[in-house]
Structure formats: structure tokens, C-alpha cells
Enzyme design. Structure first.
Site, mmCIF file in Angstrom:
data_model
loop_
_atom_site.group_PDB
_atom_site.id
_atom_site.type_symbol
_atom_site.label_atom_id
_atom_site.label_comp_id
_atom_site.label_asym_id
_atom_site.label_seq_id
_atom_site.Cartn_x
_atom_site.Cartn_y
_atom_site.Cartn_z
ATOM 1 N N TYR A 31 0.736 -1.047 0.219
ATOM 2 C CA TYR A 31 -0.250 -0.221 0.409
ATOM 3 C C TYR A 31 1.119 0.959 0.035
ATOM 4 O O TYR A 31 2.225 1.260 0.693
ATOM 5 C CB TYR A 31 -1.361 -0.043 0.983
ATOM 6 C CG TYR A 31 -0.506 1.077 2.452
ATOM 7 C CD1 TYR A 31 0.569 -0.692 3.092
ATOM 8 C CD2 TYR A 31 -0.562 1.696 2.852
ATOM 9 C CE1 TYR A 31 0.441 0.056 4.015
ATOM 10 C CE2 TYR A 31 -0.268 1.819 4.319
ATOM 11 C CZ TYR A 31 0.826 1.361 4.953
ATOM 12 O OH TYR A 31 1.704 1.774 6.224
ATOM 13 N N ARG A 50 7.235 3.536 -5.605
ATOM 14 C CA ARG A 50 8.022 3.015 -3.747
ATOM 15 C C ARG A 50 6.587 2.288 -3.688
ATOM 16 O O ARG A 50 7.229 0.520 -3.870
ATOM 17 C CB ARG A 50 7.266 3.944 -2.822
ATOM 18 C CG ARG A 50 7.957 2.796 -1.867
ATOM 19 C CD ARG A 50 8.287 4.391 -0.488
ATOM 20 N NE ARG A 50 6.741 4.787 0.089
ATOM 21 C CZ ARG A 50 6.876 6.094 0.678
ATOM 22 N NH1 ARG A 50 8.320 6.119 1.326
ATOM 23 N NH2 ARG A 50 5.601 6.228 1.394
ATOM 24 N N LYS A 153 6.462 -1.745 1.793
ATOM 25 C CA LYS A 153 5.184 -1.267 2.541
ATOM 26 C C LYS A 153 4.151 -2.140 1.965
ATOM 27 O O LYS A 153 3.589 -1.847 1.940
ATOM 28 C CB LYS A 153 5.116 0.531 1.776
ATOM 29 C CG LYS A 153 4.509 1.360 2.963
ATOM 30 C CD LYS A 153 4.460 2.278 2.454
ATOM 31 C CE LYS A 153 3.694 3.556 3.035
ATOM 32 N NZ LYS A 153 3.337 4.155 4.993
ATOM 33 N N GLU A 186 13.404 4.027 13.161
ATOM 34 C CA GLU A 186 12.097 4.951 12.534
ATOM 35 C C GLU A 186 10.932 4.792 13.769
ATOM 36 O O GLU A 186 11.235 4.168 14.804
ATOM 37 C CB GLU A 186 11.599 4.237 11.506
ATOM 38 C CG GLU A 186 11.610 2.880 11.316
ATOM 39 C CD GLU A 186 11.131 2.793 10.158
ATOM 40 O OE1 GLU A 186 10.631 3.677 8.928
ATOM 41 O OE2 GLU A 186 10.843 1.144 9.078
#
Ligand code: PLP
Length: 291
Positions: A31, A50, A153, A186
């Protein structure tokens, strides 16, 4: 709300996906979260690139040709009357492996499922930029990149969800995830930066983190402003010594962090470099929008 599902726009009630969809059964999908400023999509081509890289990373063919995406995203915004003056849009593209018999083999799923959702963007409350947010260091470690690359992702977001649950339980805004060597990576949906002795520091990609589009942009803005930058390997102690800290992502832009594990960062207020970079981001934003 209108949802684009596979090949057409349907109402929210009609927007249903099969229980056999491997996105549901196994989290087998990818996604992207995108936003607009007014009618112009921010870093559109970078987000679409991406998405393509994530899909390639799991061997998933995106059924919509590359050149059709910009028009389709705009149609999705127009359908829901978002992406207009004073109505910035939030866009989410989800592509799952699609429906197929139970089993891990992706060839069980001949047709991928494509979903595009659009809605008004809900930016963080303005007070949050003034007070800054608090973080904790999660016990949950970031996925080992050789086990599941953070560059994909993926719709399987459990690694981040487990860390988010820890943050919620601790009453914090979010969690910082460490990697297998106890280095910073992160937060659950954002990249992290901090300022140490006048130097802007952020974990390097080989620590195992998503190559955030805002992260990359911020690094460029810092270099333009002649702020020394270090992408490297850092432990939690560097965050405790930091004078400033902030998070970046597409919807938050630059969010100051003023507490980590209950301790103030620097003076406990948003720092000057954080504010300077956010100002520069806003001043330069138009350069990163569609024509
Ligand atoms: N890291 C993770 C895990 C994310 O999910 C995101 C955004 O969704 C980011 C970082 C920030 O990425 P971007 O700046 O491209 O929005």
C-alpha cells in the site's frame, strides 16, 4: 464515500473484498499513503514509484498501467469532493494478491485486488506542533530486513502495530523501534531525526527502515541550509543526549518530539533547527507538488 475497487468506483457499502483475498488471509499485499495540497498531489511520482517497488518486492503485478495512475487518483479525489482549495486530500492505495484458494502460493490468486480510498486529510492539531509529542522506545524490535524488508510497504503491518500498542499503553504519541543491534530505526509510521551538537542525525537505511519520501526531502533541505547531516547507526543514548528531535511523514510533515521515555529532549520544547526545517519545508512545498 466512493471507493475505487478493481475497475470502477463503488459506494462504501459495495466496497467489499472476498474473505478468500490473500490480503485478508495472509497480509499479502502492498500500500501507499499519499496526500494532496489543494488539488495537487505531493511527491506523486515518488509515491507511485515506491508502490511499484513494494509490489516488485513481493512479485505482485500491478494491474493498472503506470500512465493511468495520475488521472485515476484525481478522479478518486473528485468523486469524494476532496483535493480542492482548502480541502487537502488523503489518498490510500491498497493492492492485495487478490482472491484465491487457501494456501501460500501466490499463483492461487489470478487477479490482484486494487483499492483507492480518498477522504479529507486530517492534519495533526496545531497545538501538537507547538508542544511537541512524546515517544517511548518499544520492546518490539523492527523486522530484520533480511526476514522482511522494511522497504516493502506491506499490508501486513503487525510489526508496527505491536509497537503502536506499546505506545498507547504507555500514553505516548508513538514508539521508536530499535533494530536487532539495538540501533534506532524509525517510528511506527514516520522517520526520526535528532540534533546532536548542531548536527542533524538520522538512522541510515541499512539500520532497517522505510526510505521515507519526506525523510529524503528533509535531508535535501538540511543540506541546502548548510546544516551538517549524519546518516548513521545510533543507539538510544544519542537520543537522550540530543538537543532536538522530530518525526517526518507525508501527513505530519515535521513533528517536534519533546519527550523520550519520560525525559525531556533538550529544553523540552520544539528546537530551532526543527522549526527552521519545518519552515523551509513549507516554503519549498510547492516545488514538490504536481504541476
Ligand atoms: N516509516 C514508516 C514505517 C511509515 O509507514 C512511513 C509512512 O507511512 C514513514 C516511515 C514515512 O514515509 P513518508 O515520508 O514517505 O510518508
Amino acid at each position: 464515500m466512493w471507493i475505487y475497487l478493481n475497475d470502477r468506483f463503488v459506494t462504501e457499502q459495495e466496497a467489499v473484498v472476498s474473505v478468500f483475498d490473500h490480503g485478508f488471509l495472509y497480509g499479502d499485499g502492498v500500500y501507499e499513503t499519499i496526500r494532496s495540497y489543494g488539488s495537487r498531489i505531493f511527491m506523486r511520482d515518488q509515491h507511485l514509484a515506491r508502490l511499484r517497488r513494494s509490489a516488485e518486492g513481493i512479485g505482485l503485478a500491478i494491474p493498472i498501467p503506470e500512465q493511468q495512475w495520475p488521472a485515476l487518483l484525481h478522479e478518486a479525489m473528485e468523486k469524494n469532493v476532496v483535493g480542492q482549495d482548502h480541502r487537502d486530500a488523503y489518498l490510500r492505495i491498497t493492492i492485495s494478491r487478490g482472491p484465491g484458494d487457501i494456501g501460500l502460493d501466490p499463483s492461487l490468486c489470478p487477479t490482484a485486488t486494487v483499492v483507492i480510498m480518498t477522504k479529507p486529510l486530517q492534519p495533526p492539531p496545531p497545538e501538537q506542533y507547538k508542544t511537541g509529542v512524546s515517544l517511548i522506545v518499544a520492546n518490539t524490535r523492527r523486522n530484520l530486513p533480511s526476514a522482511l524488508s522494511p522497504q516493502i510497504k506491506a499490508t501486513n503491518f503487525l510489526n508496527n502495530i505491536l509497537a503502536k500498542r506499546e505506545a498507547i499503553a504507555a500514553g505516548a504519541f508513538d514508539s521508536i523501534l530499535l533494530n536487532w543491534e539495538s540501533q534506532l530505526t524509525e517510528c511506527t509510521v514516520s522517520n526520526i531525526f535528532f540534533v546532536l551538537a548542531g548536527r542533524l542525525c538520522t538512522p541510515s537505511l541499512d539500520c532497517g527502515l522505510l526510505d521515507g519520501i519526506t525523510r529524503d526531502l528533509l535531508l535535501g533541505l538540511a543540506r541546502d541550509a548548510q546544516i551538517p547531516v549524519s546518516e548513521g547507526h545510533f543507539g538510544v543514548e544519542s537520543l537522550h543526549q540530543a538537543d532536538e528531535c522530530f518525526l517526518t511523514n507525508t501527513t505530519m510533515e515535521v513533528m517536534p518530539v519533546t519527550r523520550v521515555d519520560g525525559h525531556p529532549v533538550g529544553k523540552g520544547t520544539p528546537g530551532p533547527i526543527t522549526q527552521q526545517l519545518h519552515g523551509q519545508f513549507i516554503a519549498n512545498r510547492a516545488r514538490f507538488l504536481e504541476p
